[in-house]
Design a protein around this motif. Sequence first.
Motif, PDB file in Angstrom:
ATOM      1  N   LEU A  21       0.829  -1.143  -0.235  1.00  0.00           N
ATOM      2  CA  LEU A  21       0.081   0.018  -0.004  1.00  0.00           C
ATOM      3  C   LEU A  21       0.787   1.413   0.029  1.00  0.00           C
ATOM      4  N   GLU A  22       0.558   2.019  -0.973  1.00  0.00           N
ATOM      5  CA  GLU A  22       1.576   3.326  -1.210  1.00  0.00           C
ATOM      6  C   GLU A  22       0.611   4.608  -1.120  1.00  0.00           C
ATOM      7  N   GLY A  23       1.445   5.768  -0.738  1.00  0.00           N
ATOM      8  CA  GLY A  23       0.662   7.101  -1.365  1.00  0.00           C
ATOM      9  C   GLY A  23       1.486   8.003  -0.081  1.00  0.00           C
ATOM     10  N   THR A  24       1.229   9.452  -0.646  1.00  0.00           N
ATOM     11  CA  THR A  24       1.892  10.363   0.025  1.00  0.00           C
ATOM     12  C   THR A  24       1.216  10.557   1.634  1.00  0.00           C
ATOM     13  N   GLU A  25       1.676  11.823   1.983  1.00  0.00           N
ATOM     14  CA  GLU A  25       1.080  12.123   3.414  1.00  0.00           C
ATOM     15  C   GLU A  25      -0.383  12.236   3.424  1.00  0.00           C
ATOM     16  N   GLY A  26      -0.918  11.785   4.456  1.00  0.00           N
ATOM     17  CA  GLY A  26      -2.430  12.087   4.546  1.00  0.00           C
ATOM     18  C   GLY A  26      -3.519  11.503   3.953  1.00  0.00           C
ATOM     19  N   VAL A  27      -3.110  10.592   2.966  1.00  0.00           N
ATOM     20  CA  VAL A  27      -3.792   9.826   1.874  1.00  0.00           C
ATOM     21  C   VAL A  27      -4.875   8.810   2.726  1.00  0.00           C
ATOM     22  N   GLY A  28      -4.622   8.451   3.983  1.00  0.00           N
ATOM     23  CA  GLY A  28      -5.462   7.586   4.624  1.00  0.00           C
ATOM     24  C   GLY A  28      -5.033   6.089   4.574  1.00  0.00           C
ATOM     25  N   LYS A  29      -3.539   6.061   4.523  1.00  0.00           N
ATOM     26  CA  LYS A  29      -3.016   4.725   4.481  1.00  0.00           C
ATOM     27  C   LYS A  29      -3.590   3.796   5.638  1.00  0.00           C
ATOM     28  N   SER A  30      -3.319   4.235   6.878  1.00  0.00           N
ATOM     29  CA  SER A  30      -3.657   3.585   8.112  1.00  0.00           C
ATOM     30  C   SER A  30      -4.936   2.958   8.233  1.00  0.00           C
ATOM     31  N   THR A  31      -6.007   3.874   7.968  1.00  0.00           N
ATOM     32  CA  THR A  31      -7.182   3.462   8.015  1.00  0.00           C
ATOM     33  C   THR A  31      -7.690   2.352   6.936  1.00  0.00           C
ATOM     34  N   ASN A  32      -7.234   2.457   5.649  1.00  0.00           N
ATOM     35  CA  ASN A  32      -7.526   1.619   4.613  1.00  0.00           C
ATOM     36  C   ASN A  32      -6.659   0.462   4.634  1.00  0.00           C
ATOM     37  N   LEU A  33      -5.358   0.440   5.333  1.00  0.00           N
ATOM     38  CA  LEU A  33      -4.787  -0.581   5.766  1.00  0.00           C
ATOM     39  C   LEU A  33      -5.508  -1.801   6.427  1.00  0.00           C
ATOM     40  N   ARG A  34      -6.326  -1.005   7.479  1.00  0.00           N
ATOM     41  CA  ARG A  34      -7.275  -2.052   8.264  1.00  0.00           C
ATOM     42  C   ARG A  34      -8.258  -2.495   7.450  1.00  0.00           C
ATOM     43  N   PHE A  35      -8.747  -1.638   6.517  1.00  0.00           N
ATOM     44  CA  PHE A  35      -9.811  -2.318   5.607  1.00  0.00           C
ATOM     45  C   PHE A  35      -9.337  -3.263   4.793  1.00  0.00           C
ATOM     46  N   GLY A  59      -1.109  15.761  14.874  1.00  0.00           N
ATOM     47  CA  GLY A  59       0.016  16.216  15.743  1.00  0.00           C
ATOM     48  C   GLY A  59       1.328  16.449  15.097  1.00  0.00           C
ATOM     49  N   GLU A  60       2.306  16.091  15.916  1.00  0.00           N
ATOM     50  CA  GLU A  60       3.767  16.453  15.661  1.00  0.00           C
ATOM     51  C   GLU A  60       4.041  15.847  14.308  1.00  0.00           C
ATOM     52  N   LEU A  61       4.724  16.484  13.305  1.00  0.00           N
ATOM     53  CA  LEU A  61       5.176  16.139  12.178  1.00  0.00           C
ATOM     54  C   LEU A  61       6.524  15.576  12.099  1.00  0.00           C
ATOM     55  N   ASP A  62       6.804  14.522  11.367  1.00  0.00           N
ATOM     56  CA  ASP A  62       8.134  13.915  11.435  1.00  0.00           C
ATOM     57  C   ASP A  62       9.248  14.905  10.386  1.00  0.00           C
ATOM     58  N   ARG A  63      10.271  14.223  10.186  1.00  0.00           N
ATOM     59  CA  ARG A  63      11.214  14.966   9.363  1.00  0.00           C
ATOM     60  C   ARG A  63      10.855  15.101   7.777  1.00  0.00           C
ATOM     61  N   PHE A  64      10.008  14.151   7.418  1.00  0.00           N
ATOM     62  CA  PHE A  64       9.610  13.917   6.253  1.00  0.00           C
ATOM     63  C   PHE A  64       8.466  15.034   6.027  1.00  0.00           C
ATOM     64  N   GLU A  65       7.391  14.923   6.784  1.00  0.00           N
ATOM     65  CA  GLU A  65       5.985  15.720   6.697  1.00  0.00           C
ATOM     66  C   GLU A  65       6.415  17.182   6.946  1.00  0.00           C
ATOM     67  N   ASN A  66       7.504  17.357   7.514  1.00  0.00           N
ATOM     68  CA  ASN A  66       7.945  18.744   7.401  1.00  0.00           C
ATOM     69  C   ASN A  66       8.588  19.393   6.139  1.00  0.00           C
ATOM     70  N   GLU A  67       8.900  18.723   5.205  1.00  0.00           N
ATOM     71  CA  GLU A  67       9.009  19.109   3.948  1.00  0.00           C
ATOM     72  C   GLU A  67       8.204  20.155   3.152  1.00  0.00           C
ATOM     73  N   LYS A  68       8.697  20.826   2.424  1.00  0.00           N
ATOM     74  CA  LYS A  68       8.039  21.841   1.446  1.00  0.00           C
ATOM     75  C   LYS A  68       6.858  21.178   0.711  1.00  0.00           C
ATOM     76  N   ILE A  69       5.733  21.802   0.150  1.00  0.00           N
ATOM     77  CA  ILE A  69       4.978  21.482  -0.591  1.00  0.00           C
ATOM     78  C   ILE A  69       5.350  20.820  -1.991  1.00  0.00           C
ATOM     79  N   GLU A  70       6.528  21.596  -2.418  1.00  0.00           N
ATOM     80  CA  GLU A  70       7.195  21.371  -3.918  1.00  0.00           C
ATOM     81  C   GLU A  70       7.692  19.832  -3.825  1.00  0.00           C
ATOM     82  N   PHE A  71       8.211  19.504  -2.404  1.00  0.00           N
ATOM     83  CA  PHE A  71       8.785  18.265  -2.425  1.00  0.00           C
ATOM     84  C   PHE A  71       7.581  17.147  -2.549  1.00  0.00           C
ATOM     85  N   PHE A  72       6.564  17.232  -1.892  1.00  0.00           N
ATOM     86  CA  PHE A  72       5.464  16.436  -1.994  1.00  0.00           C
ATOM     87  C   PHE A  72       4.968  16.350  -3.399  1.00  0.00           C
ATOM     88  N   ASP A  73       4.853  17.532  -4.342  1.00  0.00           N
ATOM     89  CA  ASP A  73       4.401  17.486  -5.603  1.00  0.00           C
ATOM     90  C   ASP A  73       5.280  16.553  -6.320  1.00  0.00           C
TER      91      ASP A  73
END
Length: 213
Positions: free
Chosen positions: A12-26, A154-168
Amino acid sequence: MTTVKPGCFITLEGTEGVGKSTNLRFIESVLEQHQIDYQLTREPGGTPLAEQVRELLLANRDEKVADDAELLLVFAARAQHLDQVVRPAVDAGRWVLCDRFTDATFAYQGGGRGLSRELISQLETIVQRGLQPDLTILLDLPVEIGLSRASQRGELDRFENEKIEFFDRVRNAYLDRAGSDPKRFAIIDASGTLEQVQEQIAQVLNTFLAKQR
């Protein structure tokens, strides 16, 4: 148990906030409905040593982590994970459900960091020795929406603190990977309601399961 092909590997793959944890349980619930013997794991992580590497990778720190060092840590954790968890399970005929795998490396370290795809492919060849997922479910979501969701956790980790251009760049790299291997990838539009997202996932899994019988 349902008679299916032994030893399947689903990621299961995806960027931040896509709902991986919830859908992993599904996804787990679908496998359980079909009485499939599976093992849940994640990357980076999945073993005590690999989880320690995960902590190193995600921790916010004053020292800049060199991109090559980050990449090598990812593959070091993966080598341990494959040796201790994934290969033994698949060889024993169990299914493995993994939260992220090498496609994340091509997306985050390749797309996000701009590291050479050829370099990542070389490490992939060395560490995986031909092992690839049988099915990769990619949860796709506009970056702005995903980051907004992630910020509420909550608190963001090192990757989650990257700029929006990184996630694009990460998202585009994921979509490029999916486009180059449409037989393995299933892209899920994660922008709808949870019911809509899980309906798409269920369709993908049911189709995949039917092919494994």
